[in-house]
Structures are given as C-alpha cells and as structure tokens.
Scaffold this active site. Sequence first.
Site, PDB file in Angstrom:
ATOM      1  N   MET A  24      55.002 -38.909 168.520  1.00 42.25           N
ATOM      2  CA  MET A  24      56.153 -38.474 168.101  1.00 42.25           C
ATOM      3  C   MET A  24      56.756 -38.654 166.614  1.00 42.25           C
ATOM      4  O   MET A  24      57.626 -38.755 166.340  1.00 42.25           O
ATOM      5  CB  MET A  24      57.296 -39.078 169.027  1.00 42.25           C
ATOM      6  N   GLY A  25      55.445 -38.907 165.847  1.00 42.03           N
ATOM      7  CA  GLY A  25      55.829 -39.068 164.426  1.00 42.03           C
ATOM      8  C   GLY A  25      56.366 -40.168 164.115  1.00 42.03           C
ATOM      9  O   GLY A  25      56.148 -41.472 165.026  1.00 42.03           O
ATOM     10  N   HIS A  60      49.255 -45.965 165.147  1.00 42.13           N
ATOM     11  CA  HIS A  60      48.904 -44.649 165.299  1.00 42.13           C
ATOM     12  C   HIS A  60      47.640 -44.286 164.556  1.00 42.13           C
ATOM     13  O   HIS A  60      46.798 -43.628 165.448  1.00 42.13           O
ATOM     14  CB  HIS A  60      50.083 -43.435 164.735  1.00 42.13           C
TER      15      HIS A  60
HETATM   16  P1  AMP Z   1      54.653 -42.438 169.953  1.00 45.59           P
HETATM   17  O1  AMP Z   1      54.672 -41.784 168.743  1.00 45.59           O
HETATM   18  O2  AMP Z   1      55.305 -43.692 169.963  1.00 45.59           O
HETATM   19  O3  AMP Z   1      54.761 -41.400 171.175  1.00 45.59           O
HETATM   20  O4  AMP Z   1      52.952 -43.020 170.293  1.00 45.59           O
HETATM   21  C1  AMP Z   1      52.022 -41.949 170.253  1.00 45.59           C
HETATM   22  C2  AMP Z   1      50.735 -42.597 170.771  1.00 45.59           C
HETATM   23  O5  AMP Z   1      50.457 -43.942 169.830  1.00 45.59           O
HETATM   24  C3  AMP Z   1      50.921 -43.293 172.027  1.00 45.59           C
HETATM   25  O6  AMP Z   1      49.462 -43.027 172.776  1.00 45.59           O
HETATM   26  C4  AMP Z   1      51.130 -44.819 171.786  1.00 45.59           C
HETATM   27  O7  AMP Z   1      50.689 -45.526 172.980  1.00 45.59           O
HETATM   28  C5  AMP Z   1      50.261 -45.200 170.513  1.00 45.59           C
HETATM   29  N1  AMP Z   1      50.840 -46.205 170.031  1.00 45.59           N
HETATM   30  C6  AMP Z   1      52.284 -46.682 169.886  1.00 45.59           C
HETATM   31  N2  AMP Z   1      52.338 -47.779 169.190  1.00 45.59           N
HETATM   32  C7  AMP Z   1      51.158 -48.175 169.164  1.00 45.59           C
HETATM   33  C8  AMP Z   1      50.541 -49.663 168.622  1.00 45.59           C
HETATM   34  N3  AMP Z   1      51.484 -50.448 168.194  1.00 45.59           N
HETATM   35  N4  AMP Z   1      49.305 -49.815 168.721  1.00 45.59           N
HETATM   36  C9  AMP Z   1      48.320 -48.914 169.152  1.00 45.59           C
HETATM   37  N5  AMP Z   1      48.883 -47.835 169.690  1.00 45.59           N
HETATM   38  C10 AMP Z   1      50.198 -47.296 169.692  1.00 45.59           C
END
Ligand code: AMP
Length: 279
Positions: free
Chosen positions: A29-30, A36
Amino acid sequence: MQVFKEIKPLRAFLKDKWNNISIGLVPTMGALHAGHLSLIKASKEENKLTICSIFVNPTQFNNPSDLEKYPRTLNSDLQLLEQTGCDIVFAPDRIEMYQNASNLKFDFGQLDKILEGEFRPGHFSGVALVVSKLFHIVQPTIAYFGQKDFQQFKIIEKLIEELKFDIHLKRMPVFREADGLAMSSRNMRLSEPERKKAIVLYESLIASKKLLTQGISISQAKEFVKQKWESIAGIKLDYFELADSENLNLLETVTGKSVLLIAGFVGEVRLIDNLLLNE
Ligand code: AMP
C-alpha cells in the site's frame, strides 16, 4: 523501471515480453520502508521480473479516518523502488481497480473472525478481494508477503488454496527498527513520544516469550501484558493472544508451533506485531 497506472497496458506488456518467465509480485500500500524493500530484494533474487503494486485499498479499511490518514508517498516510493532495482510498478487509482462499488465478499470462516478480524470487521474480505484482482492481473509465479501481517498471510494461503491460483507464496521475516519496533507505514504517523511508547508491542512479545519458556501460563502472560499496557498513558491494547501458527486457532498452552500476536493503539495509530515461539 516502468510504471503502469492501468491494467490493459500492463497486461499487454507482460504477455508480449515476459510470457513464461518467472514473475515475482510484491503487493503493497506504499509508504515504503526497508521491510517492503526486503521483499523486493528477495523477488529480484528469485525471478526474472519483479513487480511491486502500490494501492491503498479502500475495501480493506473499516475505519474511514484510518483510510484518509494512511500515508501516501508515491514519489519517494518510486525513487526507492528504482534504487532497489524493481522492474515494474503497478500503481492504479481507485477507479482502475473498482469501476463499480464491489459487493463481492469473502468468508474464511473462523480465520477472518478472530484477532484482526474481530477488531476490523470486513478487513480480510477487502484484502482477499484486492489480492485476487492483483493475482489475476499480474499472474505472478511467486507472491511475497510479510510475516508482519501474520493473519493476512494465512488468509492469502487459504485464498490461493481455495481458488486454485497457480502461485507460489513466500513468507518473509519481520523487518524491525534498531529498538525492535516492527517497521510499518503507520509508524510515520507517530509523534516522537508515541514512537518511544510504540516499543511496548515488541517488549510485550519478547517478555512474554521469556516468561512462557520459564513455565508461566498464557493467562498469567496475558495479565502481565495487560498491566504493562495499563501502566502507560495514551496506549490501548486490543488483543494479546497465543495461537497455532498453522491454522491460527487460539491456544491456552504453548505447543510446538505457536505464535504470539498483539495489536493496539499508540495514540491514534493502530499497530500490530507477532512473534513465532519456535523460530
Ligand atoms: P503494506 O504496505 O503494509 O500492506 O505491506 C505490504 C507487504 O509488506 C505485506 O506483505 C506486509 O506484510 C509486508 N511488510 C510490511 N511491514 C513489513 C516489515 N516490517 N517487515 C517485512 N515485511 C513487511
């Protein structure tokens, strides 16, 4: 790096140039951070082509103010992705993904009713909807998701299994700040004092893990965590639970495959974290 905002040209590009090669998809989601980017790097190592999607998905937000305040930093995201060597960015707008208001709903039984599902009704239905769309559009070989959103990972696992997506799913470890706070786009919204308090999630997990290995019961660990949160002003615990890391059934005692999961508000920002007890 190429950026697409519409589905049609992205599909045509993928079909013409990259048919039958390994494609890695990293849905986000950016407001990108090093967590990420670790997913992007893993995809780059394992695929010929890496696609990162950036879309703040409205159907997974049950709280309008959370959706409105979700950080949006497309320009710096694109810079970070370019530096990391991402090949393609898919950054659609809301209309491109949802021409009409969608009524399509997913029901994963108990899995989407507990933990995050209890506190964010409809959240996982929205996640499953947007991820299904992304899987159909991109048709990746491997999809990368973070352990940070442990329940989301279980939902995606179920989605792939039930809808027979021909996609390999990879779970990537939680990337943390130096003090242990799990990296999250929402951390940007924390004030300086809140940022200091936010370490309470990781501290609760680590301290409980230690206490559980010393033989205290999960109800005692829950009481310890509850009191810890009550002793700090401006934070609110939503849940702290022990669950089976295979099916997320809640547990009363530690087993060979257990995970601790925690969620709560630091100020107005809702944060989550988890810790596998056997890794
Ligand atoms: P989001 O943008 O928050 O929807 O996250 C996108 C992807 O990145 C999802 O698969 C999350 O689980 C992963 N993600 C978010 N935060 C972390 C983190 N601290 N370490 C590893 N992966 C992450």
